[in-house]
Enzyme design. Structure first.
Site, short mmCIF file in Angstrom:
data_model
loop_
_atom_site.label_atom_id
_atom_site.label_comp_id
_atom_site.label_asym_id
_atom_site.label_seq_id
_atom_site.Cartn_x
_atom_site.Cartn_y
_atom_site.Cartn_z
N PHE A 149 0.81 -1.22 0.00
CA PHE A 149 0.00 0.00 0.00
C PHE A 149 0.84 1.27 0.00
CE2 PHE A 149 0.87 -0.12 4.58
CZ PHE A 149 1.01 1.23 4.87
N LYS A 173 -1.24 -6.79 -9.31
CA LYS A 173 -2.19 -6.99 -8.20
C LYS A 173 -1.77 -5.98 -7.14
CE LYS A 173 -2.98 -8.31 -4.58
NZ LYS A 173 -3.36 -7.35 -3.52
N GLU A 176 -4.97 -3.70 -1.94
CA GLU A 176 -6.42 -3.44 -1.94
C GLU A 176 -6.76 -2.23 -1.06
OE1 GLU A 176 -4.67 -5.75 -0.54
OE2 GLU A 176 -5.67 -6.81 1.11
N SER A 226 5.37 -7.09 3.15
CA SER A 226 5.98 -7.45 4.43
C SER A 226 6.69 -8.81 4.31
CB SER A 226 4.92 -7.48 5.51
OG SER A 226 3.85 -8.30 5.12
N CYS A 281 9.49 1.68 3.46
CA CYS A 281 10.45 0.62 3.74
C CYS A 281 11.86 1.18 3.81
CB CYS A 281 10.39 -0.45 2.66
SG CYS A 281 10.98 0.17 1.10
#
Ligand code: NAD
Length: 498
Positions: A149, A173, A176, A226, A281
């Site tokens: 995200f 993908k 969401e 993650s 990150c």
């Protein structure tokens, strides 16, 4: 309620799955849309569309594919403000940061614009008598990318920018949690002249990811997210015969040597620790001052800086950072702060309970600061991914180097010093993938490559740059003989070039 659909075969695609997820506005805490969550059948429809489009796209000469990338870059630049607003409205990062998210992705698209040059391959004339050898890089077919995200523009562009430029079709993908920008990017790719089916977006959760990881037609999967999921994606994808690169979480250290320009270093660390609410990150959630004097001076300055930070809605141009992405994420960060206290670290500034007037239900949290954090604490070992800075005091260069090197994560590390020899030694010895010397967020430029070590990455190839090109292509090497003169006898031993 607005519904965010998949983008398959060049158009919106509702899919057959009845499942959908909530997309929040983190500034208000309200659900602003519902996103379709793909079933295996929806993923299969996307793969079929991609597989049908890929051969013609791969057969197009590379200069023409590059022209699509040039035009895509122009279109994204022209829509920068709208994309940044869409991104901030779902993610919560401030607008300037969203522009940076889009721009860092565009940097990879710029690299991809040079794909004809990059794909030229290698050639040796006269490798043997009448023998020439050359190699070419060919696309894999249909590839997939699964993204987190926190960079909904940059990370998709890291992946599809190179994957499609070299001639693959791609299924993205995205997370969401903030799915709208990836769909806009796919629409713009089509507007730029990308053929229908070459770039598809399928929304979803574990069901969609599993369908991608096991689909026989998908050749390669790139993942960023993650570490536990990265590890799962790597083992499942490779067990199904796919090439997989899977980037994971991080816990980056900023080491401050006693000779550093402390004012500059503190400014850098504050920005890198609290910017984007710590949801990067390459954030710097751990600072390691070397020596007590450095630690005390650092703590005093950090405290002063925290006092001046402004947390606001993502459209507030004065705000340094906005809300975190979801209520669940807010709770996770707050739970880690409570755990830090339980473990015995000193909570110097507590960001919990922060409330923004007029936005009381938004997912806001103030900046937190821990001092005297110890290496064995879970709050040090694990990734918090929020606006929480931890001071871990070290007595020597060696101890600071060992802390960063021994930590389970190894994404990035920064050293602040004026000593060139110490910097050189640190860069050479530290067991971490990306190193900054007086650079707090050492995200490499697009024509170099991005990737961590240890639990921060599974697989052997980095993102973007030449490593990206390698990941999305396979090498074919041709050895051709055009003999002169008399026919040669059959050889029953391994041929050598004489
Ligand atoms: P996440 O791991 O929860 O999700 C990443 C992707 O995996 C999403 O697309 C999600 O839908 C999917 N996913 C979630 N649960 C799954 C499951 N059980 N099985 C299969 N797929 C699943 O990560 P996030 O919260 O979206 O992003 C934050 C994380 O990403 C942090 O750990 C951060 O450090 C990491 N990150 C790493 C890098 C890097 O390059 N190393 C870059 C950005 C973010």
């Amino acid at each position: 309620m607005r519904r965010i659909e998949h983008f398959v075969g060049g158009r919106a695609f509702a899919g057959v799955s009845e499942r959908s997820g909530e997309v929040f506005d983190p500034n208000t805490g309200e659900v602003q849309a519902r996103v379709a969550l793909a079933s295996a059948a929806d993923v299969d429809a996307a793969v079929r569309s991609a597989a049908a489009a890929q051969p013609a796209w791969a057969a197009m000469n590379p200069q023409r594919r590059a022209r699509v990338m040039f035009e895509f870059k122009r279109l994204v630049e022209a829509r920068m403000e709208a994309l940044a607003a869409l991104l901030s409205g779902e993610h919560g990062k401030v607008l300037a940061d969203s522009r940076g998210d889009v721009q860092r992705g565009l940097d990879v698209i710029e690299f991809a614009c040079g794909i004809p040059h990059v794909l030229k391959g290698e050639y040796t004339a006269g490798a043997g008598p009448g023998i020439d050898v050359w190699s070419m890089r060919q696309p894999l077919g249909v590839c997939a990318g699964i993204t987190p995200f926190n960079f909904p523009a940059m990370i998709p562009m890291w992946m599809f920018g190179i994957a499609v430029a070299v001639g693959n079709a791609f299924i993205l993908k995205p997370s969401e949690k903030d799915p709208s920008v990836p769909v806009r990017l796919a629409e713009l790719f089509m507007e730029a002249g990308g053929p229908a089916g070459v770039l598809n977006v399928v929304h979803g959760d574990k069901a969609a990811v599993d369908a991608l990881l096991t689909h026989p037609e998908i050749r390669a999967v790139s993942f960023v997210g993650s570490s536990d999921i990265a590890s799962y994606v790597y083992s499942t994808g490779t067990a199904h015969g796919k090439r997989v690169q899977a980037m994971g979480g991080a816990k980056n250290h900023g080491v401050i040597l006693p000779d550093a320009d402390l004012d500059q270093a503190v400014g850098d660390i504050i920005g890198a620790a609290y910017g984007s609410a710590g949801e990067r990150c390459m954030a710097l959630p751990v600072v390691v001052p070397v020596g007590e004097k450095t630690a005390e001076a650092l703590r005093e300055r950090v405290l002063r800086e925290i006092g001046g930070l402004r947390v606001g809605v993502s459209s507030d141009p004065e705000a340094q950072y906005g809300p975190v992405v979801t209520a669940a994420h807010l709770k996770r960060v707050e739970d880690y702060i409570a755990l830090g206290v339980e473990e015995g670290a000193e909570l110097v500034v507590d960001g919990r309970g922060f409330s923004l007037q007029g936005h009381e239900r938004g997912f806001f949290i103030g900046p937190s600061l821990f001092d005297h954090v110890k290496p064995q604490m879970r709050t040090y070992q694990e990734e918090i991914f929020g606006p929480v800075l931890q001071i871990v005091r070290a007595e020597s260069f060696e101890e600071a180097l060992t802390l960063a090197s021994d930590h389970p994560y190894g994404n990035g590390v920064a050293l602040f010093t004026r000593d060139g020899r110490a910097a050189r030694e640190f860069a050479a010895r530290v067991n971490v993938g990306m190193v900054g010397i007086n650079v707090p967020i050492p995200v490499p430029v697009a024509y170099h490559t991005f990737g961590g070590w240890k639990r921060s990455a599974f697989g052997d190839t980095n993102q973007h740059g030449m490593e990206g090109v390698k990941f999305y292509t396979k090498v074919k090497t041709v050895t051709a003989r055009w003999p002169e003169g008399a026919r040669e006898d059959s050889a029953f031993v391994i041929p050598t070039m004489g």
